[in-house]
Write a protein that holds these residues in place. Structure first.
Motif, PDB file in Angstrom:
ATOM      1  N   GLN A  37       0.071  -1.153   0.109  1.00 41.27           N
ATOM      2  CA  GLN A  37       0.097  -0.568  -0.092  1.00 41.27           C
ATOM      3  C   GLN A  37       0.717   1.063   0.239  1.00 41.27           C
ATOM      4  N   LEU A  90       0.352  -6.022   3.543  1.00 39.62           N
ATOM      5  CA  LEU A  90      -0.719  -6.123   3.488  1.00 39.62           C
ATOM      6  C   LEU A  90      -1.033  -8.036   3.157  1.00 39.62           C
ATOM      7  N   GLU A 105      -2.395  -6.656  10.275  1.00 43.68           N
ATOM      8  CA  GLU A 105      -2.395  -5.655  10.198  1.00 43.68           C
ATOM      9  C   GLU A 105      -1.661  -4.263   9.591  1.00 43.68           C
TER      10      GLU A 105
ATOM     11  N   HIS B  36     -13.142  -1.068   5.363  1.00 39.60           N
ATOM     12  CA  HIS B  36     -11.821   0.234   5.872  1.00 39.60           C
ATOM     13  C   HIS B  36     -11.089  -0.115   6.730  1.00 39.60           C
ATOM     14  N   GLN B  37     -10.120   1.156   6.572  1.00 37.93           N
ATOM     15  CA  GLN B  37      -9.007   0.728   7.276  1.00 37.93           C
ATOM     16  C   GLN B  37      -9.127   2.544   8.028  1.00 37.93           C
ATOM     17  N   GLY B  41      -4.319   0.586  10.571  1.00 36.23           N
ATOM     18  CA  GLY B  41      -3.453   0.166   9.272  1.00 36.23           C
ATOM     19  C   GLY B  41      -4.907  -0.975   8.800  1.00 36.23           C
ATOM     20  N   GLN B  42      -5.291  -1.091  10.394  1.00 31.81           N
ATOM     21  CA  GLN B  42      -6.411  -2.837  10.064  1.00 31.81           C
ATOM     22  C   GLN B  42      -7.510  -2.837   8.899  1.00 31.81           C
ATOM     23  N   LEU B  43      -7.376  -3.264   7.742  1.00 32.36           N
ATOM     24  CA  LEU B  43      -8.204  -3.342   6.824  1.00 32.36           C
ATOM     25  C   LEU B  43      -9.430  -4.030   7.534  1.00 32.36           C
TER      26      LEU B  43
END
Lengths: 112, 112
Positions: A37, A90, A105, B36-37, B41-43
């Motif tokens: 990303q 990711l 994460e 949603h991130q 940073g967690q998606l």
């Protein structure tokens, strides 16, 4: 709950080093993915694996390789790190044909 | 390859306001997901919605596959809604692997 665990959250490596990013999932998912990303570019697929020892190149595989020796583990390898590989990486996993993909994460890699 | 465009790129809201995020895609898809991130940073997967309408609490999504767009509605926004919203698609080629192509995201900031 599904757990996708990335071994390192923050790494700083030197140019030319070999870098391993590890990812483990605990849901017996067949599919595993590595994305990077970057600001303004969204997420881009580096490599995809649909089974042990099976892999497919994504959109930006250059400079990367992967290893999947066990179903739960998918490793991303930077053979010789370069500064343009500084990014957030990711890992994700899913069942085949599932409608939900689960992300780890993220690992922030800085190459200096 | 398939193109995924999201708008607006940035959005600032006051808490309690409503908003609509848009995702346009350039080819037929068999898989469309909204994520949603969070600021760490967690998606998180919000919706799997290749067509039709779904609702989950204050969030709802609609995909009009024939016109190649999807909308994500956020009602009564809260500060915890802040982060980046991604739309991701997989082109309809007769298979399904969850190899998603991501848009560049909408950065949402909800102010108290």
């Amino acid at each position: 709950d599904v757990k996708v665990t990335q071994s390192s959250r923050y790494l700083v490596k030197r140019t030319g080093e070999k870098v391993f990013l590890e990812c483990v999932q605990d849901m017996d998912h067949e599919n595993m993915f590595w994305y990077r990303q970057d600001p303004g570019l969204g997420l881009r697929l580096i490599y995809f694996s649909y089974d042990v020892k099976m892999k497919e190149k994504g959109d930006i595989p250059e400079g990367y390789s992967v290893s999947r020796e066990k179903k739960e583990r998918f490793s991303l390898i930077l053979e010789s790190a370069s500064t343009n590989q500084t990014s957030m990486y990711l890992c994700a996993s899913s069942f085949v044909r599932a409608n939900t993909i689960y992300f780890g994460e993220g690992s922030w890699l800085t190459v200096v | 390859g398939i193109q995924v465009e999201q708008s607006p790129p940035d959005l600032i809201l006051q808490e309690g306001a409503n908003s609509t995020l848009r995702c346009n895609f350039s080819d037929s898809v068999n898989n469309l997901q909204w994520f949603h991130q969070n600021p760490w940073g967690q998606l998180i997967n919000l919706f799997y919605i290749p067509s039709g309408t779904k609702q989950n609490g204050r969030l709802s999504a609609t995909t009009v596959a024939t016109e190649r767009y999807s909308l994500l509605y956020i009602s009564s926004s809260q500060t915890t809604d802040s982060g980046v919203y991604f739309c991701a698609v997989e082109r309809d080629y007769g298979g399904a692997t969850n190899k998603l192509i991501f848009g560049t995201g909408t950065l949402l900031a909800v102010q108290p």
